[in-house]
Design an enzyme around this catalytic site. Structure first.
Site, PDB file in Angstrom:
ATOM      1  N   THR A   7      85.583  39.410  56.870  1.00  0.00           N
ATOM      2  CA  THR A   7      86.683  38.631  57.428  1.00  0.00           C
ATOM      3  C   THR A   7      86.239  37.896  58.691  1.00  0.00           C
ATOM      4  OG1 THR A   7      88.375  40.083  56.596  1.00  0.00           O
ATOM      5  CG2 THR A   7      88.870  38.976  58.662  1.00  0.00           C
ATOM      6  N   GLU A  57      74.593  34.497  55.747  1.00  0.00           N
ATOM      7  CA  GLU A  57      73.324  34.882  55.100  1.00  0.00           C
ATOM      8  C   GLU A  57      73.239  34.176  53.769  1.00  0.00           C
ATOM      9  OE1 GLU A  57      71.066  38.071  55.012  1.00  0.00           O
ATOM     10  OE2 GLU A  57      71.116  38.277  57.178  1.00  0.00           O
TER      11      GLU A  57
END
Lengths: 406, 406
Positions: B189, B275
């Site tokens: 989140t 990522e």
């Protein structure tokens, strides 16, 4: 209703051809469809503000309700973002085919699909049309050639045809489509062509087409991008000889059901041919206030990258489904939701009446790893339902889309 | 304005702590922030219909304008889709910290981030809060511990702090955030916490926060999914001693500018830490009728999977940018668009006044292959502009999100 062989040449009075004219390196890249008699035309057009030249051309024909007698489509170049030159080239395509057939240019629909932002090789296309008009003919093999010629990165042609009876007459509806997204999506606009010999009024045809598209092509998602060239085209030439359909009675419903079947079949074939896609996913929403709300919820789930990657990984990560429903814009009570995954391997409850279920991960894996998986969601907001179809998001998708031009 | 060391403990009167209490295997998973004096609270909450328990809790505190004296956040579990038990557990988190500090539960904000659909390990959390209250302290190291503890799959902590002068007094704004999407997005989140010692009225704080969030967190996209737990929290305790800001005069503008800097910095750090992302992309729209339209266009581009994969492949496939603008819902004339890509390696024109440019593919590759690339689009619809930030879509994204739970 029964399925029959062929596609756009299945209905009476339709002929076609597909050829290689050198826009693409090897595969067929020019398709033509001809109707023996003037046909009514209804269709839908991309909602993208950036509309390719052929989309604008066809919208005009639709607006003026010009009868349609022919369609010409090239693949390999989308004629989109090509400035004023694009409009000039498009008109020349229509004029060339019109001249060859002895009809007017406003009776010719045009389609283009392929790379955006590169001018059409218009001389090749004109020469190609002129040289190939003589080859246009009836029969399913001619339809197949056309179906091949509209493909770009599709791995198989998409055709379907059905027969129905209306007032003792045999009515045929046939269609072909090409895929969207997944591989070289700049070359992969969603195009769908449906021909039918039904006798029907313009208003009734138009209503049937609009409704049908809503539940078919508008309920599939491959990668969420709406192309500059997307079009669905339906032409009806009345040669079946049935009493003309002018109101929403039984004959209309028979026709509409068959049209829905043709469109949904083509739509699902498009999703199944998403290269890089390893899985076909159906999302059903039950118990919504309206069909529209069910469809919005289902589309939000099927377009979520997080949902799509979870399915690629055969992961029962159902929280992502709830999350995608939550940001769809549709209001619902999450504490009343029941959520199940289903495939030929069985069914598994993931949430029941808002309570997360402890489930066997291995069993979930066995269900999800199948090639076709269904997500069933039950809400308690109403009695409507809706369905969307899509696919997973794979390494292949990234590879294909990341490495296309370089 | 100058940047200073630290994050949420940089402003006067704020202390914090972060600890490992066993929700996650190894990394810190409990953060606490305490204000010496009651602070005003403004913030924004996820628009997802499915709201996690802490979101609902904080919305009530915001609605009633309760002063805030403490914040408790756990990572590793989102307390979302957890039914009524989720609300009970959330309240117990607030009550435990309130009891330990001798304040009321309605003075405590709660945050949770992590897996959806699994009940909180509430006993661990209660014990963890009780044992760690005594460690809450001032200083940038304490802030860093808290910044670590709200992380889930983030690869670095996200902190920033700035000092400004307002009426001769030093005002400090500091913040921390955690990332969204890209890795295990169910555990990722977007949470952002900003503390400041500025003296300001509730209405002015609220206006500054709402405006600032619009241009910062709402203008980034990692994967397009809006989490059930997203929140931006700003608390102001007035300890800087400046004349209280009650209207939109110079002091307000000074404060707003610094708040914008803090929020945009945190927002960009979130994108950079996606990522699987190999590239940071900025999209600027110039010449729109309104800032809102520019932002809608820019967000449509930055969230397009086709645009994102093209950037991953270092491919100047600019038609996809036009296409994404086209389906954004904003009307514009494509025949007046100019489009350029830019990086430290130079600038390249791809479309000028609607005309596609012939460009050197190698030079385009050199520009796009840099780690930070800017897409500049010039329209001729008006004089407004807007910016969005995002990243590419890589194999890693699919891998991480497809293989997380299996």
């Amino acid at each position: 209703m029964k399925t029959v062989q062929g596609g756009i040449t299945a209905a009476k009075g339709f002929s076609a051809h597909g050829a290689h004219i050198g826009i693409k390196r090897k595969r067929n890249d020019l398709a033509m469809i001809v109707s023996e008699v003037p046909a009514l035309y209804s269709g839908t057009f991309t909602t993208n503000v950036v509309k390719a030249a052929p989309v604008i051309w066809n919208m005009e024909i639709y607006k003026h309700k010009h009868p349609v007698m022919a369609i010409v489509v090239n693949s390999g170049n989308a004629n989109a973002c090509t400035g004023d030159q694009g409009d000039v080239d498009n008109e020349r395509m229509a004029m060339t085919l019109a001249k060859g057939l002895g009809i007017k240019k406003e009776n010719v629909l045009v389609g283009s699909t392929g790379v955006i932002g590169v001018e059409l090789p218009i001389e090749k296309i004109i020469k190609g049309i002129e040289e190939n008009i003589c080859h246009v003919k009836t029969g399913y093999e001619a339809g197949r050639l056309a179906a091949e010629a509209i493909c770009t990165t599709d791995t198989f042609t998409k055709e379907v045809a059905v027969e129905i009876e209306i007032g003792g007459k045999t009515v045929t509806i046939g269609g072909m489509a090409k895929g969207s997204g997944m591989i070289h999506p700049n070359m992969a606009t969603m195009l769908s062509y449906v021909t039918t010999d039904v006798a029907i009024s313009f208003d009734m045809l138009d209503q049937a087409v609009k409704d049908s598209v809503e539940d078919a092509y508008n309920m599939i998602s491959v990668d969420g991008d709406t192309s500059t060239n997307d079009m669905c085209t339906v032409i009806a030439n009345g040669m079946a000889g049935n009493d003309i359909i002018v109101e929403e009675h039984e004959d209309y419903l028979t026709f509409k059901k068959a049209l829905d079947y043709v469109n949904k079949t083509l739509a699902k074939l498009i999703v199944k041919d998403g290269e890089g896609a390893s899985k076909f996913i159906e999302v059903n929403m039950y118990g919504t206030r309206s069909k529209k709300e069910a469809q919005v919820l289902a589309m939000s789930v099927i377009t979520s990258n997080l949902v799509k990657t979870a399915f690629f990984g055969n992961d029962a990560n159902w929280g992502r489904v709830l999350c995608a429903m939550g940001y769809s814009g549709v209001k619902f009570d999450a504490k009343k939701v029941t959520l199940k995954y289903e495939s030929i391997a069985g069914t598994i409850d993931l949430m029941v009446n808002g309570v997360p279920q402890k489930f066997d991960e291995e069993r979930a894996f066995d269900i999800i790893k199948e090639k076709e998986v269904t997500v069933n969601v039950f809400l308690e907001e109403g009695t409507s339902k809706g369905t969307a179809w899509g696919c997973d998001l794979s390494y292949e998708y990234v590879k294909i889309n990341g490495e296309y031009r370089t």
